[in-house]
Design a protein around this motif. Structure first.
Motif, PDB file in Angstrom:
ATOM      1  N   LYS A  50       3.675  24.362  25.829  1.00 24.78           N
ATOM      2  CA  LYS A  50       4.337  23.591  26.901  1.00 24.78           C
ATOM      3  C   LYS A  50       5.822  23.321  26.578  1.00 24.78           C
ATOM      4  O   LYS A  50       6.369  22.288  26.972  1.00 24.78           O
ATOM      5  CB  LYS A  50       3.621  22.251  27.142  1.00 24.78           C
ATOM      6  N   LEU A  51       6.420  24.211  25.836  1.00 26.77           N
ATOM      7  CA  LEU A  51       7.855  24.082  25.557  1.00 26.77           C
ATOM      8  C   LEU A  51       8.625  24.706  26.721  1.00 26.77           C
ATOM      9  O   LEU A  51       8.070  25.515  27.465  1.00 26.77           O
ATOM     10  CB  LEU A  51       8.216  24.794  24.242  1.00 26.77           C
ATOM     11  N   GLU A  52       9.897  24.346  26.857  1.00 25.46           N
ATOM     12  CA  GLU A  52      10.711  24.926  27.934  1.00 25.46           C
ATOM     13  C   GLU A  52      11.772  25.834  27.313  1.00 25.46           C
ATOM     14  O   GLU A  52      12.884  25.408  27.037  1.00 25.46           O
ATOM     15  CB  GLU A  52      11.381  23.804  28.752  1.00 25.46           C
ATOM     16  N   PRO A  53      11.406  27.096  27.066  1.00 30.61           N
ATOM     17  CA  PRO A  53      12.368  27.981  26.404  1.00 30.61           C
ATOM     18  C   PRO A  53      13.480  28.450  27.342  1.00 30.61           C
ATOM     19  O   PRO A  53      13.270  28.578  28.540  1.00 30.61           O
ATOM     20  CB  PRO A  53      11.504  29.163  25.964  1.00 30.61           C
ATOM     21  N   VAL A  68      15.349  26.204  22.549  1.00 29.53           N
ATOM     22  CA  VAL A  68      14.558  25.095  23.092  1.00 29.53           C
ATOM     23  C   VAL A  68      15.401  23.836  22.892  1.00 29.53           C
ATOM     24  O   VAL A  68      15.904  23.604  21.784  1.00 29.53           O
ATOM     25  CB  VAL A  68      13.184  24.971  22.387  1.00 29.53           C
ATOM     26  N   GLU A 106       9.733  20.172  17.404  1.00 30.16           N
ATOM     27  CA  GLU A 106       9.596  19.834  18.827  1.00 30.16           C
ATOM     28  C   GLU A 106       8.256  19.166  19.144  1.00 30.16           C
ATOM     29  O   GLU A 106       8.196  18.255  19.965  1.00 30.16           O
ATOM     30  CB  GLU A 106       9.749  21.101  19.682  1.00 30.16           C
ATOM     31  N   LEU A 124       5.548  30.638  24.070  1.00 31.14           N
ATOM     32  CA  LEU A 124       5.977  29.268  23.738  1.00 31.14           C
ATOM     33  C   LEU A 124       5.705  28.317  24.901  1.00 31.14           C
ATOM     34  O   LEU A 124       5.283  27.184  24.707  1.00 31.14           O
ATOM     35  CB  LEU A 124       7.476  29.250  23.404  1.00 31.14           C
ATOM     36  N   LYS A 125       5.924  28.817  26.090  1.00 24.53           N
ATOM     37  CA  LYS A 125       5.741  27.973  27.279  1.00 24.53           C
ATOM     38  C   LYS A 125       4.252  27.727  27.553  1.00 24.53           C
ATOM     39  O   LYS A 125       3.836  26.589  27.758  1.00 24.53           O
ATOM     40  CB  LYS A 125       6.392  28.676  28.477  1.00 24.53           C
ATOM     41  N   GLU A 126       3.471  28.814  27.525  1.00 23.86           N
ATOM     42  CA  GLU A 126       2.058  28.677  27.897  1.00 23.86           C
ATOM     43  C   GLU A 126       1.218  27.988  26.815  1.00 23.86           C
ATOM     44  O   GLU A 126       0.315  27.228  27.137  1.00 23.86           O
ATOM     45  CB  GLU A 126       1.470  30.060  28.228  1.00 23.86           C
ATOM     46  N   ASN A 127       1.499  28.262  25.554  1.00 26.19           N
ATOM     47  CA  ASN A 127       0.678  27.692  24.475  1.00 26.19           C
ATOM     48  C   ASN A 127       1.112  26.301  24.054  1.00 26.19           C
ATOM     49  O   ASN A 127       0.298  25.503  23.617  1.00 26.19           O
ATOM     50  CB  ASN A 127       0.719  28.600  23.232  1.00 26.19           C
ATOM     51  N   ALA A 138       8.977  33.941  24.750  1.00 22.60           N
ATOM     52  CA  ALA A 138       9.240  32.730  25.540  1.00 22.60           C
ATOM     53  C   ALA A 138       7.992  32.328  26.331  1.00 22.60           C
ATOM     54  O   ALA A 138       7.658  31.139  26.414  1.00 22.60           O
ATOM     55  CB  ALA A 138      10.413  32.981  26.482  1.00 22.60           C
ATOM     56  N   LYS A 139       7.302  33.315  26.886  1.00 22.55           N
ATOM     57  CA  LYS A 139       6.088  33.042  27.674  1.00 22.55           C
ATOM     58  C   LYS A 139       5.011  32.387  26.782  1.00 22.55           C
ATOM     59  O   LYS A 139       4.356  31.438  27.187  1.00 22.55           O
ATOM     60  CB  LYS A 139       5.579  34.383  28.236  1.00 22.55           C
TER      61      LYS A 139
END
Lengths: 177, 126
Positions: free
Chosen positions: A87-90, A100, A148, A82-85, A79-80
């Motif tokens: 900008k998704l909100e898992p 997502v 996405e 996906l969020k950091e690379n 999840a981290k």
């Protein structure tokens, strides 16, 4: 990091369990471009067409409690990334699923094989990366990074980041417990 | 029979005598007797009963507390070494329990969906 790459497998988990039993080294990765019989917890089918990231890791021998925590933290690790690379909100549905926009994007499964006094553990991760489209019955339940973001991403780079993250977690777990 | 034995610079005079009761061994001033008494004790030890145990019967125990997800064999089945017998879901992980040796499934003590404790007997193979 040793990565065994396959074009198509029935399931990376099945091969990982077989290789673990045959003595393959911990942190060996079994990677497939496509799976015909990918599965999740309780044997649920995991849709695995070309484009997605499907891999299993032979885990080092460890206390079952450590593996349980690793199993949980693996979801945080993905999840981290996906969020950091991207900008998704898992959204995590513990212990093993990542969503997502209300749709499943990743599943994680840890399996132990008990053979007398011996135990082998493998972790499988299915991440919907470059999947363009899902079948009708999954359209409302599943999504991919490509759907996405409207762009392709590099599967092997993400794989390496996930493994790096998992190794860091594992070191912390085994050093502190 | 008399003889001298030297052990680490010390000399021992040894005499072995055969008597109707047994064998007497004299080492210097000390005497050791090996006779019928010892033989009787030996027999007694040999006759101690060891409880019978069936080494062929093998219990498959739950390695961890959890829930039986799937039973892949049934009573009477012949299983091969390494064959998956039971899937046990525990601590959010799946556990696959394999047969350690080949054998016949004598008894299954659990049902799918049942909660089991660690070390609970799941299956008996023979």
């Amino acid at each position: 990091m040793k990565i065994l790459k396959f074009e198509k497998l029935e399931s990376t988990q099945k091969i990982a369990k077989k290789l673990a039993r045959e003595g393959k080294k911990p942190w060996t990765i079994i990677l497939a471009k496509e799976q015909e019989g990918g599965y999740g917890r309780k044997g649920d089918f995991w849709h695995s067409p070309k484009g997605g990231l499907y891999f299993s890791i032979i885990l080092p021998k460890s206390k079952i409690e450590n593996l349980q925590i690793l199993n949980f933290l693996a979801a945080f690790c993905v999840a981290k990334i996906l969020k950091e690379n991207f900008k998704l909100e898992p959204f995590l549905k513990l212990p093993n699923d990542i969503f997502v926009n209300g749709k499943k994007i990743c599943g994680i499964l840890t399996e132990n094989v008990i053979f007398g006094n011996l135990k082998y553990s493998v972790m499988g991760i299915g991440l919907n990366t470059n999947i363009d489209k899902f079948p009708k019955d999954l359209e409302k339940k599943a999504t991919s990074i490509k759907i996405e973001l409207k762009k392709e991403i590099n599967n092997e780079e993400i794989l390496k980041e996930i493994i790096k993250g998992l190794k860091e977690i594992f070191v912390i777990l085994t050093q502190t417990r | 029979m008399k003889f001298k034995l030297k052990i680490e610079n010390e000399e021992f005079e040894i005499e072995i005598l055969e008597t109707p009761e047994g064998v007497k061994v004299k080492v210097g001033q000390k005497e050791f007797f090996f006779g019928e008494k010892e033989k009787i004790e030996e027999k007694t030890v040999a006759k101690v009963k060891i409880p019978k145990r069936n080494f062929e019967k093998r219990e498959i125990l739950a390695p961890i507390t959890g829930e039986i997800t799937k039973i892949l064999v049934k009573e009477g089945d012949l299983v091969k070494r390494g064959q998956t017998l039971i899937l046990l879901s525990a601590m959010k992980m799946e556990n696959e329990i394999l047969a350690e040796k080949e054998g016949k499934v004598k008894k299954i003590f659990v049902k799918e969906g049942e909660k089991v404790e660690k070390n609970q007997t799941l299956i008996i193979l023979e």
